[in-house]
Design an enzyme around this catalytic site. Structure first.
Site, PDB file in Angstrom:
ATOM      1  N   GLY A   1       0.755  -1.135  -0.173  1.00 11.79           N
ATOM      2  CA  GLY A   1       0.191  -0.068   0.202  1.00 11.79           C
ATOM      3  C   GLY A   1       0.901   1.118  -0.130  1.00 11.79           C
TER       4      GLY A   1
ATOM      5  N   VAL B   1       0.839   4.731   5.634  1.00 12.43           N
ATOM      6  CA  VAL B   1       0.344   3.618   6.267  1.00 12.43           C
ATOM      7  C   VAL B   1       1.458   2.478   6.514  1.00 12.43           C
ATOM      8  CG1 VAL B   1      -1.279   1.558   6.576  1.00 12.43           C
ATOM      9  CG2 VAL B   1      -2.165   3.872   5.566  1.00 12.43           C
ATOM     10  N   GLY B   2       2.553   2.409   5.599  1.00 12.86           N
ATOM     11  CA  GLY B   2       3.775   1.609   5.560  1.00 12.86           C
ATOM     12  C   GLY B   2       4.490   1.905   6.963  1.00 12.86           C
TER      13      GLY B   2
ATOM     14  N   GLU C   1       5.502  -3.288   0.780  1.00  8.65           N
ATOM     15  CA  GLU C   1       5.430  -3.113  -1.064  1.00  8.65           C
ATOM     16  C   GLU C   1       4.956  -1.726  -1.116  1.00  8.65           C
ATOM     17  OE1 GLU C   1       6.879  -5.222  -2.802  1.00  8.65           O
ATOM     18  OE2 GLU C   1       7.584  -6.575  -1.440  1.00  8.65           O
TER      19      GLU C   1
ATOM     20  N   CYS D   1       0.923  -0.204  -9.254  1.00  2.19           N
ATOM     21  CA  CYS D   1       1.982   0.415  -8.517  1.00  2.19           C
ATOM     22  C   CYS D   1       3.096   0.408  -9.421  1.00  2.19           C
ATOM     23  CB  CYS D   1       2.250  -0.697  -7.305  1.00  2.19           C
ATOM     24  SG  CYS D   1       2.622  -2.180  -7.813  1.00  2.19           S
TER      25      CYS D   1
HETATM   26  P1  NAD Z   1      -5.588   0.939   0.756  1.00  2.00           P
HETATM   27  O1  NAD Z   1      -6.027   2.156   1.162  1.00  2.00           O
HETATM   28  O2  NAD Z   1      -6.234  -0.155   0.272  1.00  2.00           O
HETATM   29  O3  NAD Z   1      -4.582   0.565   1.972  1.00  2.00           O
HETATM   30  C1  NAD Z   1      -3.826  -0.623   1.967  1.00  2.00           C
HETATM   31  C2  NAD Z   1      -4.135  -1.279   3.111  1.00  2.00           C
HETATM   32  O4  NAD Z   1      -3.738  -0.583   4.225  1.00  2.00           O
HETATM   33  C3  NAD Z   1      -5.672  -1.768   3.260  1.00  2.00           C
HETATM   34  O5  NAD Z   1      -5.710  -2.936   3.592  1.00  2.00           O
HETATM   35  C4  NAD Z   1      -6.065  -0.794   4.521  1.00  2.00           C
HETATM   36  O6  NAD Z   1      -7.321  -1.358   5.315  1.00  2.00           O
HETATM   37  C5  NAD Z   1      -4.850  -0.341   5.323  1.00  2.00           C
HETATM   38  N1  NAD Z   1      -4.849   0.908   6.166  1.00  2.00           N
HETATM   39  C6  NAD Z   1      -5.283   1.644   5.517  1.00  2.00           C
HETATM   40  N2  NAD Z   1      -5.246   3.087   6.548  1.00  2.00           N
HETATM   41  C7  NAD Z   1      -4.602   2.145   7.546  1.00  2.00           C
HETATM   42  C8  NAD Z   1      -4.301   2.783   8.834  1.00  2.00           C
HETATM   43  N3  NAD Z   1      -4.251   4.070   9.300  1.00  2.00           N
HETATM   44  N4  NAD Z   1      -3.870   2.052   9.544  1.00  2.00           N
HETATM   45  C9  NAD Z   1      -3.782   0.456   9.359  1.00  2.00           C
HETATM   46  N5  NAD Z   1      -4.079   0.169   8.254  1.00  2.00           N
HETATM   47  C10 NAD Z   1      -4.502   0.879   7.130  1.00  2.00           C
HETATM   48  O7  NAD Z   1      -4.218   0.985  -0.521  1.00  2.00           O
HETATM   49  P2  NAD Z   1      -3.582   2.330  -0.716  1.00  2.00           P
HETATM   50  O8  NAD Z   1      -2.516   2.319   0.089  1.00  2.00           O
HETATM   51  O9  NAD Z   1      -4.587   3.384  -1.448  1.00  2.00           O
HETATM   52  O10 NAD Z   1      -2.907   1.554  -2.049  1.00  2.00           O
HETATM   53  C11 NAD Z   1      -2.270   2.188  -3.229  1.00  2.00           C
HETATM   54  C12 NAD Z   1      -0.784   2.554  -2.757  1.00  2.00           C
HETATM   55  O11 NAD Z   1      -0.140   1.297  -2.911  1.00  2.00           O
HETATM   56  C13 NAD Z   1       0.160   3.106  -4.046  1.00  2.00           C
HETATM   57  O12 NAD Z   1       1.226   3.835  -3.479  1.00  2.00           O
HETATM   58  C14 NAD Z   1       0.599   1.988  -4.690  1.00  2.00           C
HETATM   59  O13 NAD Z   1       1.790   2.358  -5.353  1.00  2.00           O
HETATM   60  C15 NAD Z   1       0.970   0.926  -3.550  1.00  2.00           C
HETATM   61  N6  NAD Z   1       1.130  -0.329  -4.241  1.00  2.00           N
HETATM   62  C16 NAD Z   1       2.192  -0.906  -4.215  1.00  2.00           C
HETATM   63  C17 NAD Z   1       2.107  -2.313  -4.640  1.00  2.00           C
HETATM   64  C18 NAD Z   1       3.730  -2.869  -4.661  1.00  2.00           C
HETATM   65  O14 NAD Z   1       3.605  -4.219  -4.960  1.00  2.00           O
HETATM   66  N7  NAD Z   1       4.776  -2.275  -4.279  1.00  2.00           N
HETATM   67  C19 NAD Z   1       1.255  -2.930  -5.154  1.00  2.00           C
HETATM   68  C20 NAD Z   1      -0.022  -2.264  -5.189  1.00  2.00           C
HETATM   69  C21 NAD Z   1       0.034  -0.803  -4.701  1.00  2.00           C
END
Ligand code: NAD
Length: 440
Positions: free
Chosen positions: A194, A198-199, A216, A250
């Site tokens: 994600g 959040v990471g 990731e 991503c």
């Molecule tokens: P998302 O909003 O679905 O969040 C990812 C996860 O984090 C979800 O399961 C969500 O419930 C959880 N989450 C959200 N907020 C949280 C919090 N405050 N505390 C704990 N958990 C929480 O997805 P996103 O982040 O919008 O995804 C898009 C991003 O992910 C982009 O930056 C994209 O580049 C990246 N991405 C990376 C890869 C990779 O393989 N490297 C793949 C897909 C997406």
């Protein structure tokens, strides 16, 4: 188990931990059986899964099968074929002071209970591929699908327990409160896909328990186009990579970096490439997806006037449609160049030459992927040596992640850790050092 109320995170984790402690998940037969069951789920319920992906993201059936369902099946097949070999202990030379009867080796131990947190953009593949790697390594797994892809989350929550060993695999659905509750528990590994904000939350929570993480993440992945490249081919490949899943990928090429003359020549090629892919009215094309929600739609709409429109530019909030758009004359300081775009907008930014392009890339966060289109060996070698990125693609965007024998992951702001194929075994195992010296 009481099915009337959802099990609390602490109960889920302790139940799975008891299973792991019992040794149940360790035999290779158990692992391969889980993988075969998962394969059966994917092949018997392809249509249900594709329907959910369509409901969440307007994904076409072709795209759903290619990038999510069949992608995962291929990863299962690759793992089933090679798992025994990957798990084989590796002997290490023993120094002379230990005597010539001593032997040493490494062996892979599963870690325990793994948490997989998935995003919404490839809500199936990015949940199941890490999960199957963790199972292949002999772990119990809690998976947390994204609440922003609710149809996929629901179908996974319904089907996984029907196919997989529920003593060792659990689905916890929900958003921030549920994920926060999960993160308070002690896991043996957390695999998060994600965004970086959040990471950081995940990594902080993991630090409390000294839990290793794989993050990731994303960011802006540049595509450098050299003046010697065949621009019709470049535009076609970049458009396919960029507009897949309406740009919500991503590793999508985020922006094009090229010299002014090549930028100009690319414009008509891009317009042609988009027309070839989606026709003169992409809004009518069943092959072009939609934006996941209104928030992302509004964010993307505000980026549409960051440059001169080469093709696209129109949008429709009611259906969350944003046209496949290419923008020229884009200033690096414009809004579209400040953050990962994560939508169907491709800006072209100009640089004088290769040196300036390398400088441009290195001035910014290390990207998840970097793409280069050139006929020159020197250019390829310089890019490989002088830049850092999670992955590097010469001549073709996205495809490196379909090579199961390559590690997939980021570096710096684009993440840490990697997976796919044997790299999933590395990630979800402890490589234990063993020394044996006979007593006699
Ligand atoms: P998302 O909003 O679905 O969040 C990812 C996860 O984090 C979800 O399961 C969500 O419930 C959880 N989450 C959200 N907020 C949280 C919090 N405050 N505390 C704990 N958990 C929480 O997805 P996103 O982040 O919008 O995804 C898009 C991003 O992910 C982009 O930056 C994209 O580049 C990246 N991405 C990376 C890869 C990779 O393989 N490297 C793949 C897909 C997406």
């Amino acid at each position: 188990m009481n099915h009337s109320a959802p099990e609390q995170p602490a109960d889920v984790v302790s139940r799975l931990r008891a299973t792991f402690r019992s040794g149940h998940t360790k035999p290779v037969e158990w692992r391969t059986n889980q993988l075969r069951r998962l394969r059966e789920l994917l092949t018997s319920h392809g249509e249900d899964l594709a329907a959910a992906l369509h409901a969440d993201l307007g994904k076409s059936s072709t795209e759903a099968f290619r990038t999510e369902i069949n992608f995962t099946v291929r990863e299962i097949d690759h793992t089933l074929e090679h798992l025994d070999g990957w798990l084989r202990p590796e002997s290490a030379p023993v120094p002379a002071h230990l005597g010539d009867d001593a032997t040493a080796w490494t062996q892979y131990d599963p870690l325990g209970v793994v948490l997989v947190i998935a995003p919404w953009n490839y809500p199936l593949q990015l949940l199941l591929t890490p999960m199957l790697g963790a199972l292949a390594a002999g772990n119990a797994v809690v998976v947390k699908p994204s609440e922003l892809a609710p149809a996929t989350s629901a179908v996974v929550a319904r089907l996984l327990p029907q196919y997989l060993d529920t003593d060792a695999v659990a689905v916890v659905e929900g958003g921030i409160p549920e994920t926060t509750a999960l993160l308070a528990e002690r896991f043996d590994h957390i695999f998060y896909t994600g965004n970086g904000t959040v990471g950081r939350i995940v990594m902080r929570a993991a630090a409390e328990h000294l839990t290793p993480v794989a993050l990731e993440l994303g960011g802006k992945s540049p595509a450098f186009v050299d003046r010697d490249a065949d621009l019709a081919v470049v535009a076609d490949r970049l458009a396919r990579g960029k507009f897949l899943n309406a740009g919500q990928t991503c590793v999508a090429p985020d922006y094009v970096l090229t010299d002014p003359a090549t930028a100009l020549a690319l414009e008509s090629e891009f317009a042609q490439a988009v027309e070839t892919l989606f026709g003169t009215e992409p809004q009518q094309s069943t092959e072009f997806g939609r934006i996941v929600n209104e928030r992302h739609f509004d964010r993307l709409s505000s980026l549409l006037d960051s440059g001169r429109t080469v093709t696209g530019g129109d949008s429709d909030r009611a259906t969350k449609y944003i046209a496949p758009t290419v923008l020229a004359d884009v200033d690096p300081k414009s809004p579209v160049m400040q953050e990962e775009i994560f939508g169907p907008i491709l800006p072209i930014v100009t640089v004088a030459d290769l040196d300036e392009a390398i400088g441009f890339i290195n001035d910014r966060d290390k990207p998840l992927a970097l793409y280069v289109f050139t006929e020159s060996d020197t250019t390829r070698e310089r890019i490989a040596a002088e830049t850092s990125s999670g992955g590097l693609g010469f001549g073709l965007p996205l495809a490196h992640l379909t090579v199961s024998d390559l590690p997939f992951g980021g570096v710096g702001e684009s993440g840490m850790g990697s997976y796919h194929g044997r790299y999933s075994i590395e990630t979800f195992s402890h490589r234990k050092a063993v020394l044996e010296k006979p007593l006699g």
